[in-house]
Design a protein around this motif. Structure first.
Motif, PDB file in Angstrom:
ATOM      1  N   LEU A 239      34.822  17.576  18.010  1.00 18.14           N
ATOM      2  CA  LEU A 239      34.981  17.949  16.596  1.00 18.14           C
ATOM      3  C   LEU A 239      36.143  17.192  15.966  1.00 18.14           C
ATOM      4  O   LEU A 239      36.046  16.733  14.825  1.00 18.14           O
ATOM      5  N   ARG A 240      37.238  17.047  16.711  1.00 17.40           N
ATOM      6  CA  ARG A 240      38.381  16.299  16.185  1.00 17.40           C
ATOM      7  C   ARG A 240      37.991  14.842  15.935  1.00 17.40           C
ATOM      8  O   ARG A 240      38.463  14.220  14.972  1.00 17.40           O
ATOM      9  N   ASP A 241      37.168  14.291  16.813  1.00 19.16           N
ATOM     10  CA  ASP A 241      36.801  12.879  16.716  1.00 19.16           C
ATOM     11  C   ASP A 241      35.604  12.629  15.785  1.00 19.16           C
ATOM     12  O   ASP A 241      35.253  11.472  15.536  1.00 19.16           O
ATOM     13  N   ASP A 250      26.686  12.118   8.495  1.00 14.08           N
ATOM     14  CA  ASP A 250      25.332  12.651   8.595  1.00 14.08           C
ATOM     15  C   ASP A 250      25.353  13.914   9.458  1.00 14.08           C
ATOM     16  O   ASP A 250      25.693  13.864  10.650  1.00 14.08           O
ATOM     17  N   ALA A 251      24.992  15.039   8.871  1.00 12.14           N
ATOM     18  CA  ALA A 251      25.055  16.314   9.579  1.00 12.14           C
ATOM     19  C   ALA A 251      24.168  16.323  10.828  1.00 12.14           C
ATOM     20  O   ALA A 251      24.428  17.085  11.773  1.00 12.14           O
ATOM     21  N   ALA A 252      23.166  15.464  10.841  1.00  8.91           N
ATOM     22  CA  ALA A 252      22.280  15.422  12.006  1.00  8.91           C
ATOM     23  C   ALA A 252      23.002  14.898  13.243  1.00  8.91           C
ATOM     24  O   ALA A 252      22.555  15.125  14.384  1.00  8.91           O
ATOM     25  N   GLY A 253      24.110  14.188  13.053  1.00 10.59           N
ATOM     26  CA  GLY A 253      24.851  13.627  14.184  1.00 10.59           C
ATOM     27  C   GLY A 253      26.034  14.462  14.615  1.00 10.59           C
ATOM     28  O   GLY A 253      26.860  13.986  15.417  1.00 10.59           O
ATOM     29  N   ARG A 254      26.145  15.678  14.143  1.00 13.04           N
ATOM     30  CA  ARG A 254      27.274  16.536  14.512  1.00 13.04           C
ATOM     31  C   ARG A 254      27.329  16.767  16.033  1.00 13.04           C
ATOM     32  O   ARG A 254      26.285  16.758  16.706  1.00 13.04           O
ATOM     33  N   PRO A 255      28.527  16.984  16.576  1.00  9.03           N
ATOM     34  CA  PRO A 255      28.643  17.324  17.997  1.00  9.03           C
ATOM     35  C   PRO A 255      27.793  18.557  18.330  1.00  9.03           C
ATOM     36  O   PRO A 255      27.717  19.505  17.541  1.00  9.03           O
ATOM     37  N   GLU A 256      27.189  18.520  19.485  1.00 11.73           N
ATOM     38  CA  GLU A 256      26.296  19.605  19.886  1.00 11.73           C
ATOM     39  C   GLU A 256      27.096  20.782  20.415  1.00 11.73           C
ATOM     40  O   GLU A 256      28.007  20.613  21.249  1.00 11.73           O
TER      41      GLU A 256
END
Length: 265
Positions: A239-241, A250-256
């Motif tokens: 999340l920090r990175d 792009d919200a689709a690439g957010r950390p899982e």
């Protein structure tokens, strides 16, 4: 018939106008102030009343306009009302109106206004009931109001500083007769929104990390397994990175979100 003395030969001819009609009455009477035969003048009046019975009116078709010259309605009138014209207006399609003397070349109080000897009808676009917007900021325009020295009454072509197209968003600007999305502004807005989400997500899951640490220090069996805790730490770092990722914003690439960590409601 009235009994009148014979008029002297020296009495000049005169004319009488009644209801718009001219009557020449030679050798009968004279309306001059030095007329010697008042009874003869009465005789002339009797002639006029015999020709046009009392109360009879000559009516004509007139076409009423408003203060902008827009045709309102047709009516019969004995005299030409204020703002009315004698020439019939042209037929108009939907979205158009007939306007008399659009540019005000003749004063409405002038005797020549509405004359059937000229035709000043013009068919123009009618936007008085349309919702118009300023092209500089998309704000709704009030018909007839002054904006930076410009006014528009809703008649005729829409001026270049107005449009009937609503602005899709504050990220759009007017160009080439249409609203265009500012791509850079859109990216900046998306990035700002994604940072807000990232910060909120870190704030949401950080207490889980702190609780695990406290449980370990107190010798209490941790709520999270060692694997779940490790995944949580990896997630917080991701999340920090996140803003530095090539997928951002792009919200689709957010950390899982790792297994065992509840997703936000």
């Amino acid at each position: 018939m009235l009994n009148t003395p014979d008029p002297p030969a020296a009495i000049p001819a005169c004319s009488v106008v009644c209801e718009g009609r001219l009557f020449n009455l030679p050798d009968i009477c004279c309306s001059a102030s030095n007329c010697l035969l008042p009874s003869a003048r009465a005789f002339a009046v009797q002639i006029i009343f015999n020709l046009l019975p009392f109360g009879q009116e000559t009516k004509m078709k007139v076409y009423q306009t408003d203060e902008s010259g827009v045709f309102l309605y047709a009516q019969d009138a004995a005299v030409l009302p204020y703002g009315a014209v004698l020439s019939p207006p042209p037929r108009c399609d939907a979205g158009f109106v007939a306007v008399w003397d659009r540019h005000g070349s003749i004063a409405r109080t002038s005797p020549d206004f509405g004359s059937d000897k000229i035709n000043l009808w013009e068919i123009v676009e009618d936007h008085r009931r349309d919702t118009l917007h300023l092209v500089n900021d998309g704000q709704q325009y009030v018909i007839g109001s002054d904006t930076d020295g410009n006014t528009y009454d809703g008649l005729g072509d829409v001026p270049a500083w107005l449009t009937t197209q609503p602005r899709p968003s504050v990220l759009h600007y007017w160009s080439g007769g249409a609203w265009v999305l500012d791509e850079q502004a859109q990216q900046d807005a998306d990035a700002a929104a994604e940072r807000v989400w990232r910060d909120a997500e870190i704030q949401r899951v950080t207490p889980l990390r702190d609780r695990h640490r406290d449980e370990v220090e107190q010798g209490i069996e941790p709520t999270l397994s060692a694997a779940e805790y490790a995944a949580l730490l990896i997630y917080i770092q991701a999340l920090r990175d996140w803003p530095a990722s090539s997928d951002f914003p792009d919200a689709a690439g957010r950390p899982e979100i790792p297994v065992g960590i509840a997703a936000p409601a």
